[in-house]
Write a protein that holds these residues in place. Structure first.
Motif: not given
Ligand code: ADP
Ligand code: ADP
Length: 228
Positions: A55, A60, A67, A69-70, A72
């Protein structure tokens, strides 16, 4: 166009110094990019973040516009990773390793594709061999087959030739070039200038968590040449 967009990426492990410090980079579809740098530079950290294993502390990453993170689930379908360490189930058959990894990505069975993949990596004749019976070069090719099992667009290779002899290094280079000719975008890490020079279209030099420069190979080699 860019398939991977990295913006101000940073990573600090625990209370240590920054392993990555504000790295920004765009990776174009179809290119072979080498991340060149000494041990501890941050190369593994960078690809581990893009591949979802680490992580980030900040910044970004977008893969195919998603993205990590959002979004995956969408991002991971596009990428495959060949890790540095050879970790294979010793008693598993080659073809089952590849089927299994494909399943992990949630991709349905596609025996025709798996056959094509194993043939392209010269592993088809060894499909029923147990991985422990294989040579070092074949094991590395099995790792590549696993990483490509779900048909990703981007393949990451972490130090693909660390600790291998010259013959095997050449074999790996030729495998990578063939994959690139098939349209796979390739990002590899290395601490050999020669390897970056021989394989990559573009070279990013990374040291102490900073991306010092990224240039087409020809331009970079010209600059190294000037100093002598
Ligand atoms: P590379 O071979 O790409 O340099 P390694 O996985 O061998 O990557 O690790 C690089 C450095 O990171 C080594 O100096 C190692 O000691 C350190 N390192 C790796 N994992 C850990 C960890 N879990 N905790 C602390 N240091 C680590
Ligand atoms: P490279 O792949 O270029 O050798 P790494 O990304 O492995 O570099 O390491 C970058 C820095 O982060 C090093 O200082 C290393 O010791 C540290 N590092 C890497 N992994 C860990 C970890 N899991 N825990 C703590 N420190 C780590």
């Amino acid at each position: 166009s860019a398939i991977i967009e990295i913006d101000h990426l940073s990573k600090r492990y625990g209370s240590g110094t920054a392993a990555l410090n504000g790295v920004s980079l765009k990776i174009n579809e179809g290119e072979i990019l080498a991340l060149l740098g000494p041990n501890g530079a941050g190369k593994t950290t960078m690809i581990s973040i893009i591949c979802g294993l680490v992580t980030p502390t900040g910044g970004t990453v977008r893969v195919g516009g998603h993205d990590i993170r959002t979004d995956w689930r969408a991002a991971r379908k596009l990428i495959g990773l060949v890790p540095q360490e050879i970790a294979l189930e010793p008693f598993e058959k080659v073809i089952d390793c590849v089927r299994f990894t494909r399943g992990l990505y949630g991709a349905g069975p596609d025996e025709a594709y798996i056959e094509k993949l194993l043939r392209s990596l010269a592993l088809w004749d060894k499909r029923d061999a147990r991985t422990r019976e294989l040579s070092g070069g074949m094991k590395r090719r099995v790792l590549i087959a696993k990483a490509l099992s779900h048909r990703p667009k981007v393949l990451f290779l972490d130090e693909p030739t660390a600790g291998v002899d010259v013959a095997l290094r050449r074999e790996m280079w030729s495998v990578v070039r063939d994959l690139s000719a098939d349209g796979v975008t390739i990002i590899l890490t290395t601490h050999y200038l020669e390897e970056a020079e021989d394989m990559a279209d573009r070279i990013g030099v990374i040291n102490r968590g900073e991306l010092l420069l990224v240039k087409p190979k020809a331009e970079l080699m010209g600059e190294f040449g000037k100093k002598h």
